[in-house]
Scaffold this motif. Structure first.
Motif, PDB file in Angstrom:
ATOM      1  N   LEU B 123     -13.027 -10.253 -11.448  1.00  0.00           N
ATOM      2  CA  LEU B 123     -11.639 -10.667 -10.416  1.00  0.00           C
ATOM      3  C   LEU B 123     -12.036 -10.439  -8.741  1.00  0.00           C
ATOM      4  CD1 LEU B 123      -9.969 -13.957 -10.735  1.00  0.00           C
ATOM      5  CD2 LEU B 123      -8.233 -12.372 -10.742  1.00  0.00           C
ATOM      6  N   ILE B 124     -11.795  -9.622  -8.185  1.00  0.00           N
ATOM      7  CA  ILE B 124     -11.672  -9.296  -6.935  1.00  0.00           C
ATOM      8  C   ILE B 124     -13.154 -10.173  -6.540  1.00  0.00           C
ATOM      9  CG2 ILE B 124     -12.026  -7.674  -5.387  1.00  0.00           C
ATOM     10  CD1 ILE B 124      -9.988  -6.004  -7.561  1.00  0.00           C
ATOM     11  N   ARG B 125     -14.485  -9.393  -7.398  1.00  0.00           N
ATOM     12  CA  ARG B 125     -15.754  -9.411  -6.710  1.00  0.00           C
ATOM     13  C   ARG B 125     -15.824 -11.470  -6.724  1.00  0.00           C
ATOM     14  NH1 ARG B 125     -19.145  -7.059 -10.063  1.00  0.00           N
ATOM     15  NH2 ARG B 125     -19.605  -4.890  -7.861  1.00  0.00           N
ATOM     16  N   ASP B 167      -5.738   6.361 -12.118  1.00  0.00           N
ATOM     17  CA  ASP B 167      -5.067   6.579 -11.216  1.00  0.00           C
ATOM     18  C   ASP B 167      -5.200   5.759  -9.528  1.00  0.00           C
ATOM     19  OD1 ASP B 167      -5.007   9.122  -9.543  1.00  0.00           O
ATOM     20  OD2 ASP B 167      -6.525   8.036  -8.505  1.00  0.00           O
ATOM     21  N   ALA B 168      -4.472   5.531  -8.981  1.00  0.00           N
ATOM     22  CA  ALA B 168      -3.765   4.358  -7.628  1.00  0.00           C
ATOM     23  C   ALA B 168      -5.350   4.769  -7.005  1.00  0.00           C
ATOM     24  CB  ALA B 168      -2.612   4.057  -7.310  1.00  0.00           C
ATOM     25  N   ILE B 169      -5.455   6.309  -6.246  1.00  0.00           N
ATOM     26  CA  ILE B 169      -6.474   6.095  -5.382  1.00  0.00           C
ATOM     27  C   ILE B 169      -7.477   5.787  -6.307  1.00  0.00           C
ATOM     28  CG2 ILE B 169      -8.087   7.941  -4.635  1.00  0.00           C
ATOM     29  CD1 ILE B 169      -5.223  10.014  -4.862  1.00  0.00           C
ATOM     30  N   ALA B 170      -8.114   6.223  -7.252  1.00  0.00           N
ATOM     31  CA  ALA B 170      -9.653   5.219  -7.313  1.00  0.00           C
ATOM     32  C   ALA B 170      -9.652   4.360  -7.758  1.00  0.00           C
ATOM     33  CB  ALA B 170      -9.544   5.817  -8.981  1.00  0.00           C
ATOM     34  N   GLU B 176     -11.821  -1.766  -3.701  1.00  0.00           N
ATOM     35  CA  GLU B 176     -13.041  -2.111  -2.040  1.00  0.00           C
ATOM     36  C   GLU B 176     -13.768  -2.744  -2.409  1.00  0.00           C
ATOM     37  OE1 GLU B 176     -12.999   1.182  -0.335  1.00  0.00           O
ATOM     38  OE2 GLU B 176     -13.152   0.353   1.552  1.00  0.00           O
ATOM     39  N   ALA B 177     -14.497  -1.318  -3.678  1.00  0.00           N
ATOM     40  CA  ALA B 177     -16.255  -2.074  -3.737  1.00  0.00           C
ATOM     41  C   ALA B 177     -16.493  -2.940  -3.859  1.00  0.00           C
ATOM     42  CB  ALA B 177     -16.491  -0.665  -4.919  1.00  0.00           C
ATOM     43  N   VAL B 206      -4.469   5.571   2.390  1.00  0.00           N
ATOM     44  CA  VAL B 206      -5.657   5.385   3.551  1.00  0.00           C
ATOM     45  C   VAL B 206      -7.565   6.855   3.283  1.00  0.00           C
ATOM     46  CG1 VAL B 206      -5.221   5.899   6.512  1.00  0.00           C
ATOM     47  CG2 VAL B 206      -3.328   4.423   4.655  1.00  0.00           C
ATOM     48  N   GLU B 207      -7.064   7.458   3.452  1.00  0.00           N
ATOM     49  CA  GLU B 207      -8.312   8.660   3.606  1.00  0.00           C
ATOM     50  C   GLU B 207      -8.838   8.695   2.800  1.00  0.00           C
ATOM     51  OE1 GLU B 207      -6.024  12.309   2.851  1.00  0.00           O
ATOM     52  OE2 GLU B 207      -5.619  12.383   4.840  1.00  0.00           O
ATOM     53  N   ARG B 208      -8.513   7.778   1.423  1.00  0.00           N
ATOM     54  CA  ARG B 208     -10.439   7.229   0.389  1.00  0.00           C
ATOM     55  C   ARG B 208     -10.772   6.098   0.752  1.00  0.00           C
ATOM     56  NH1 ARG B 208      -6.865  11.470  -1.003  1.00  0.00           N
ATOM     57  NH2 ARG B 208      -7.776  13.495  -2.355  1.00  0.00           N
ATOM     58  N   VAL B 209     -10.167   5.274   2.078  1.00  0.00           N
ATOM     59  CA  VAL B 209     -10.671   3.782   1.524  1.00  0.00           C
ATOM     60  C   VAL B 209     -10.923   3.310   3.135  1.00  0.00           C
ATOM     61  CG1 VAL B 209      -9.831   3.171  -0.451  1.00  0.00           C
ATOM     62  CG2 VAL B 209      -8.607   3.391   1.024  1.00  0.00           C
ATOM     63  N   ARG B 210     -12.059   2.831   3.167  1.00  0.00           N
ATOM     64  CA  ARG B 210     -12.380   2.511   4.599  1.00  0.00           C
ATOM     65  C   ARG B 210     -11.828   0.667   5.010  1.00  0.00           C
ATOM     66  NH1 ARG B 210     -14.915   4.303   8.898  1.00  0.00           N
ATOM     67  NH2 ARG B 210     -16.287   2.279   8.742  1.00  0.00           N
TER      68      ARG B 210
END
Lengths: 204, 266
Positions: B123-125, B167-170, B176-177, B206-210
């Motif tokens: 859905l995001i894409r 996992d929230a970070i994953a 993002e991808a 924050v450290e793991r996404v752009r």
């Protein structure tokens, strides 16, 4: 006073329409660009992707030239300004080339898209900027920005990863990289200035 | 005093202060632990007041329970868009492209998705390709989990009620991808406590996404906002009650931040 807003059929024009209505003008929103005679100004909104929008505008290029030849004030917002240039890194296809230069992507050193409020740095005095001071805040949402061949068209700049043009103008052709309809009091002032230019010409 | 995280690369971009309004059947309410609710007014009135005070954006979360009553969403979104000249995001129960289109075409600048994206990430894409990345916010509600020595953050769906095992970070990276333009990250542990944002959770994402990260959950004092924007590295801070009840008006918060070296729009 009637203002024509060109609908490329790809996005939300509600906010722009509401902003114009708040200024007491009647926005006519349509995908069919009419002859210029009945309108005081034309706005090219800032939604969509460069290639399809440029393609669409390319098909009505001759008619757009008529608006320019008759010196109807035209305001391009965000992508609506970018398509006034010759080409873009966002995608294939030619822009309208009313401004010389190309549209380039923001540098990789910063988060893209650039979303948020940035301060304007004034480069030139201009009626469009009346009442707007150096350092005024405006709202940006974009991944690309123009790189004009002629730097004298730049009225104001902003910084994000690099310095880029935030407002350009030549004759009756105007463009903003930010969204005046979303920039609070400063955006309101800029729209009002643009409409004042249009109103003056309309009366004469 | 320069802050820890405002390097040269962020030159010019200000940190954003975003009041959040929970809307139930067209009225604004404030969630406390997502549960007991207190009435706080008309969306247009509150939104205009926040705009006048200097809010950089607004987020509206529609928490109306029943699907039928959610038909009212379009009406209040249009009213807000007619009055407001700063950006606003609308979230809560958006599950399809068509629902997103209705909200965006009613004048919202961005929509946020949460449970529907967890159930069907594509859905995001689809949203991103249809409307552009810049108007797609993925909201993530997460809770701390300790397993032995390992601290991790688990994503919850359905308004923070249902654990997903993710996992929230994953999940933030995947979002993002897939085309998310921003992450709205809420700590369920802190939400409603006014004990401060979860800085570990915020920093980790924050450290793991752009893409920009909006931190949410736990704000009770301007110092909490300062912490999450500097130590936490968030691009924006979202809060509700601290603004709703005039505890700390937005100009007060922004002056507090500027005096401590954080660039804000004043």
């Amino acid at each position: 006073m009637r203002v024509f807003v060109l609908d490329y059929g790809v996005g939300n024009l509600f906010s722009l329409r509401a902003a114009l209505e708040r200024e007491g003008v009647e926005p006519i929103v349509s995908a069919e660009l009419p002859l210029e005679g009945e309108f005081a100004a034309l706005i090219l909104p800032g939604v969509g992707h460069f290639t399809p929008v440029a393609e669409r505008l390319g098909r009505i290029r001759d008619r757009l030239w008529q608006w320019i030849a008759h010196e109807v004030p035209i305001l391009g917002i965000c992508l609506g300004m970018q398509v006034l240039f010759e080409e873009s890194e966002e995608g294939a296809g030619g822009g309208l080339g009313f401004f010389r230069g190309r549209v380039v992507r923001l540098p990789d050193s910063v988060k893209v898209p650039h979303i948020g409020w940035n301060a304007l740095r004034m480069r030139r005095r201009h009626r469009l900027l009346q009442g707007i001071e150096d350092g005024a805040w405006v709202y940006f949402v974009h991944s690309y920005h123009p790189h004009p061949a002629d730097p004298t068209i730049i009225l104001a700049e902003a910084d994000y990863g690099r310095t880029f043009p935030a407002i350009v103008a030549r004759g009756m052709l105007f463009g903003t990289q930010f969204h005046p309809e979303k920039s609070g009091a400063i955006g309101r002032r800029l729209l009002r200035n643009f409409l004042a230019i249009a109103r003056e010409r309309w009366k004469s | 005093m320069p802050s820890l995280t405002l390097g040269l690369e962020a030159m010019g971009l200000t940190k954003r202060i975003i009041p959040c309004l929970d809307v139930d059947r067209g009225r604004v309410r404030k969630g406390r632990h997502f549960l007991d609710l207190r009435d706080a007014g008309d969306p247009v009135v509150l939104a205009s007041r926040y705009r006048d005070e200097g809010a950089d954006e607004l987020v509206f979360l529609d928490i109306t329970a029943s699907v039928e009553q959610r038909q009212t969403m379009r009406a209040w979104v249009e009213q807000v868009a007619r009055a407001l000249d700063i950006p606003f995001t609308v979230g809560g129960g958006i599950r399809t492209l068509e629902e997103a289109r209705v909200i965006l075409y009613s004048g919202a600048d961005k929509i946020s998705v949460n449970t529907a994206a967890l159930e069907r990430p594509a859905l995001i894409r689809e949203l991103s390709e249809t409307f552009g990345r810049q108007c797609i916010v993925v909201a993530i509600d997460a809770r701390r989990r300790a397993e032995g020595e390992r601290l991790w953050f688990e994503v919850y769906s359905h308004g923070g009620r249902r654990p997903t095992g993710r996992d929230a970070i994953a999940w933030a990276q995947e979002a993002e991808a897939l085309g998310a333009g921003e992450i709205l990250l809420t700590s369920i542990d802190r939400d409603g406590t006014e004990a401060g944002y979860d800085l570990d959770l915020t920093r980790a994402v924050v450290e793991r996404v752009r893409i920009p990260v909006i931190a949410s959950g736990g704000c009770g004092h301007p110092a909490h906002i300062l912490d999450v924007l500097t130590v936490g590295g968030a691009d924006a801070a979202l809060a509700a009650s601290v603004f709703h009840y005039d505890k700390y008006p937005i100009p007060h918060v922004k002056r507090f931040l500027r005096e401590r070296g954080v660039e804000v729009r004043l």
